[in-house]
Design a protein around this motif. Structure first.
Motif, PDB file in Angstrom:
ATOM      1  N   MET A   1     -26.760 -28.460 -18.013  1.00  0.00           N
ATOM      2  CA  MET A   1     -26.019 -27.656 -18.977  1.00  0.00           C
ATOM      3  C   MET A   1     -24.697 -28.339 -19.323  1.00  0.00           C
ATOM      4  N   THR A   2     -24.327 -28.292 -20.584  1.00  0.00           N
ATOM      5  CA  THR A   2     -23.101 -28.953 -20.996  1.00  0.00           C
ATOM      6  C   THR A   2     -21.862 -28.288 -20.433  1.00  0.00           C
ATOM      7  N   TYR A   3     -21.947 -26.975 -20.116  1.00  0.00           N
ATOM      8  CA  TYR A   3     -20.753 -26.302 -19.638  1.00  0.00           C
ATOM      9  C   TYR A   3     -20.361 -26.738 -18.232  1.00  0.00           C
ATOM     10  N   MET A   4     -21.184 -27.628 -17.622  1.00  0.00           N
ATOM     11  CA  MET A   4     -20.852 -28.117 -16.289  1.00  0.00           C
ATOM     12  C   MET A   4     -19.546 -28.903 -16.283  1.00  0.00           C
ATOM     13  N   ILE A   5     -19.100 -29.364 -17.463  1.00  0.00           N
ATOM     14  CA  ILE A   5     -17.894 -30.170 -17.525  1.00  0.00           C
ATOM     15  C   ILE A   5     -16.630 -29.356 -17.288  1.00  0.00           C
ATOM     16  N   ILE A   6     -16.719 -28.040 -17.375  1.00  0.00           N
ATOM     17  CA  ILE A   6     -15.538 -27.208 -17.128  1.00  0.00           C
ATOM     18  C   ILE A   6     -15.326 -27.078 -15.623  1.00  0.00           C
ATOM     19  N   LYS A   7     -14.194 -27.544 -15.145  1.00  0.00           N
ATOM     20  CA  LYS A   7     -13.887 -27.414 -13.728  1.00  0.00           C
ATOM     21  C   LYS A   7     -13.265 -26.051 -13.483  1.00  0.00           C
ATOM     22  N   ARG A   8     -13.907 -25.232 -12.698  1.00  0.00           N
ATOM     23  CA  ARG A   8     -13.478 -23.848 -12.524  1.00  0.00           C
ATOM     24  C   ARG A   8     -12.497 -23.761 -11.355  1.00  0.00           C
ATOM     25  N   GLU A   9     -11.318 -24.247 -11.639  1.00  0.00           N
ATOM     26  CA  GLU A   9     -10.304 -24.420 -10.611  1.00  0.00           C
ATOM     27  C   GLU A   9      -9.860 -23.104  -9.995  1.00  0.00           C
ATOM     28  N   LEU A  10      -9.881 -22.008 -10.750  1.00  0.00           N
ATOM     29  CA  LEU A  10      -9.491 -20.707 -10.200  1.00  0.00           C
ATOM     30  C   LEU A  10     -10.305 -20.359  -8.955  1.00  0.00           C
ATOM     31  N   TYR A  11     -11.574 -20.759  -8.964  1.00  0.00           N
ATOM     32  CA  TYR A  11     -12.442 -20.479  -7.815  1.00  0.00           C
ATOM     33  C   TYR A  11     -12.422 -21.621  -6.809  1.00  0.00           C
ATOM     34  N   LEU A  12     -12.467 -22.852  -7.303  1.00  0.00           N
ATOM     35  CA  LEU A  12     -12.508 -24.006  -6.403  1.00  0.00           C
ATOM     36  C   LEU A  12     -11.291 -24.085  -5.504  1.00  0.00           C
ATOM     37  N   GLU A  13     -10.118 -23.698  -6.026  1.00  0.00           N
ATOM     38  CA  GLU A  13      -8.915 -23.771  -5.202  1.00  0.00           C
ATOM     39  C   GLU A  13      -8.985 -22.812  -4.020  1.00  0.00           C
ATOM     40  N   LYS A  14      -9.763 -21.750  -4.163  1.00  0.00           N
ATOM     41  CA  LYS A  14      -9.945 -20.805  -3.058  1.00  0.00           C
ATOM     42  C   LYS A  14     -11.005 -21.301  -2.080  1.00  0.00           C
ATOM     43  N   ILE A  15     -12.099 -21.838  -2.621  1.00  0.00           N
ATOM     44  CA  ILE A  15     -13.213 -22.275  -1.774  1.00  0.00           C
ATOM     45  C   ILE A  15     -12.882 -23.569  -1.041  1.00  0.00           C
ATOM     46  N   ARG A  16     -12.098 -24.429  -1.680  1.00  0.00           N
ATOM     47  CA  ARG A  16     -11.803 -25.771  -1.149  1.00  0.00           C
ATOM     48  C   ARG A  16     -11.236 -25.728   0.273  1.00  0.00           C
ATOM     49  N   ASN A  17     -10.461 -24.717   0.567  1.00  0.00           N
ATOM     50  CA  ASN A  17      -9.863 -24.601   1.905  1.00  0.00           C
ATOM     51  C   ASN A  17     -10.906 -24.409   3.001  1.00  0.00           C
ATOM     52  N   TYR A  18     -12.146 -24.086   2.604  1.00  0.00           N
ATOM     53  CA  TYR A  18     -13.196 -23.782   3.592  1.00  0.00           C
ATOM     54  C   TYR A  18     -14.303 -24.837   3.622  1.00  0.00           C
ATOM     55  N   TYR A  19     -14.121 -25.954   2.927  1.00  0.00           N
ATOM     56  CA  TYR A  19     -15.179 -26.966   2.888  1.00  0.00           C
ATOM     57  C   TYR A  19     -15.603 -27.411   4.285  1.00  0.00           C
ATOM     58  N   GLU A  20     -14.644 -27.540   5.189  1.00  0.00           N
ATOM     59  CA  GLU A  20     -14.957 -28.023   6.538  1.00  0.00           C
ATOM     60  C   GLU A  20     -15.078 -26.891   7.550  1.00  0.00           C
ATOM     61  N   SER A  21     -14.876 -25.669   7.120  1.00  0.00           N
ATOM     62  CA  SER A  21     -14.916 -24.521   8.026  1.00  0.00           C
ATOM     63  C   SER A  21     -16.351 -24.185   8.407  1.00  0.00           C
TER      64      SER A  21
END
Length: 412
Positions: A1-21
């Motif tokens: 899908m072309t909309y994959m290019i939008i980086k959804r930072e509002l959510y990623l900034e929350k999830i990113r803290n748990y990548y290694e959790s």
């Protein structure tokens, strides 16, 4: 899908803290809101951080290639066959509700392997069954909504579309489901939203073991979405249903209405909002309003769209506040209400939403809603007016400036 290019930072900034959790990352939300996109962006960030491709195991359970993985044992066997050493592995399971008793496999993998687990699902029952007790205290949940106004603008600009302030009216009417922005005209958008809406009812609500009567549910769902933002009344719904179905001699009771409303919430059609007693500074148990998870769903269940209908704007503001991490309530005063009490990090503000304040009478009505409130927390009127109408300590903010993040809400 072309909309994959939008980086959804509002959510990623929350999830990113748990990548290694070792907490299980549960990503929920309505179908077609972009949960798979979030997973792909997580995979991209993991790869950029140096994680090898072999350490990332991604499965979309709506892909026929993985249809055979339909119970906990097969899921456990599949994952273990891909984990070939003691390195950390990243397991990303999309639409995991298709796997029977998946919680058992997730709990086992978490306990026995060096893994970071991400799962998505389109129903909030994902972790509410009896088996979910296996995962109590082991999960962190992230709720994904369709594109907010800023994301929609960003996506259109990346497509080469010149976005002006009047795009707000298109967004009010058709909402933010990502794929709708690739369609050419309103007829196609309407058909897409109706297909999405009916598909969710079929896949997530009218399940094989469901005791729901299709006609009754669709009638109630349509009424609730068409009246999103208005004060909830089960009596009004009963009267509406009985009037519509008088010729068929069908009736409905309050218990059924609340049951169907619960189903709508679990499928992410609506969010249910409680009242906050401003004088007593407490949350009231009664649920007063529902807001559509996306205004496009409200539009397809409404005969016509009145842009002066403040409930559409309220709906957009409510969803924006939720995405930004606020706890949101309707505000009850001793002689009325304000639209929202927004609370975050032990700070709060009071918000009134208006369309255009075209004359002094309208301005007085919106600003006077705060007059019974003795609390010193900031009081804000949001409207589409470009002229700053702040007065008497009450702050006026343009809605578009708020939605685009140009102006932050003051909080105390």
């Amino acid at each position: 899908m072309t909309y994959m290019i939008i980086k959804r930072e509002l959510y990623l900034e929350k999830i990113r803290n748990y990548y290694e959790s070792d907490l299980i990352k549960v990503i929920t939300g309505i179908r077609r809101a972009g949960k798979s996109m979030i997973l792909e962006q997580i995979i991209s960030e993991l790869r950029q951080s140096g994680i090898q491709k072999e350490q990332i195991i991604y499965v979309n359970f709506e892909d026929l290639d993985f249809e055979y993985i339909n119970d906990a044992h097969k899921l456990n066997d599949f994952a273990k066959s891909r984990i070939i050493n003691n390195q950390k592995y990243y397991l990303l399971f999309d639409e995991i509700q298709h796997v029977k008793e998946f919680e058992k496999a997730i709990a086992s993998l978490k306990a026995t392997k060096n893994v970071s687990i991400f799962v998505t699902g389109s129903n909030s029952r994902l972790l509410s069954g009896e088996l979910a007790t296996l995962l109590v205290g082991r999960t962190v949940e992230f709720k994904i909504l369709p594109f907010n106004f800023k994301e929609a603008c960003e996506y259109l600009r990346l497509k080469g579309v010149k976005v002006k302030d009047d795009f707000i009216f298109d967004y009010i009417k058709w909402g933010g489901f990502p794929q709708r922005f690739d369609l050419k005209n309103e007829s196609e958008v309407k058909n897409y939203l109706e297909s999405t809406y009916n598909g969710i009812i079929t896949k997530d609500i009218l399940t094989r073991n469901s005791d729901i009567e299709t006609h009754k549910f669709k009638t109630i769902s349509s009424y609730v979405l068409a009246n999103a933002g208005k004060e909830f009344s089960s009596i009004n719904i009963v009267n509406y249903f009985n009037a519509v179905n008088n010729k068929n001699k069908m009736e409905i009771d309050k218990k059924t209405i609340y049951n169907y409303l619960d189903k709508m919430e679990k499928a992410y059609f609506v969010s249910r909002v409680k009242r906050f007693n401003i004088s007593g500074k407490e949350v009231l148990k009664t649920i007063e309003k529902q807001y559509a998870i996306d205004t496009g769903l409200r539009t397809i269940n409404t005969n016509s769209v009145n842009y002066e209908d403040t409930f559409f704007l309220e709906n957009i503001v409510y969803n924006e506040l939720i995405v930004r991490g606020f706890d949101v309530y309707t505000g009850k005063t001793y002689n009325g209400e304000v639209d929202f009490v927004a609370i975050k990090d032990l700070k709060k503000c009071f918000i009134q939403v208006s369309y255009y304040m075209i004359n002094e009478k309208t301005i007085e009505r919106e600003f006077s809603a705060f007059s019974p409130i003795k609390d010193a927390s900031p009081k804000i009127v949001l409207s589409l007016d470009r002229i700053d109408l702040s007065r008497n300590g009450i702050i006026h903010i343009n809605i578009i400036d708020f939605l685009l993040g140009r102006v932050e809400l003051p909080m105390t």
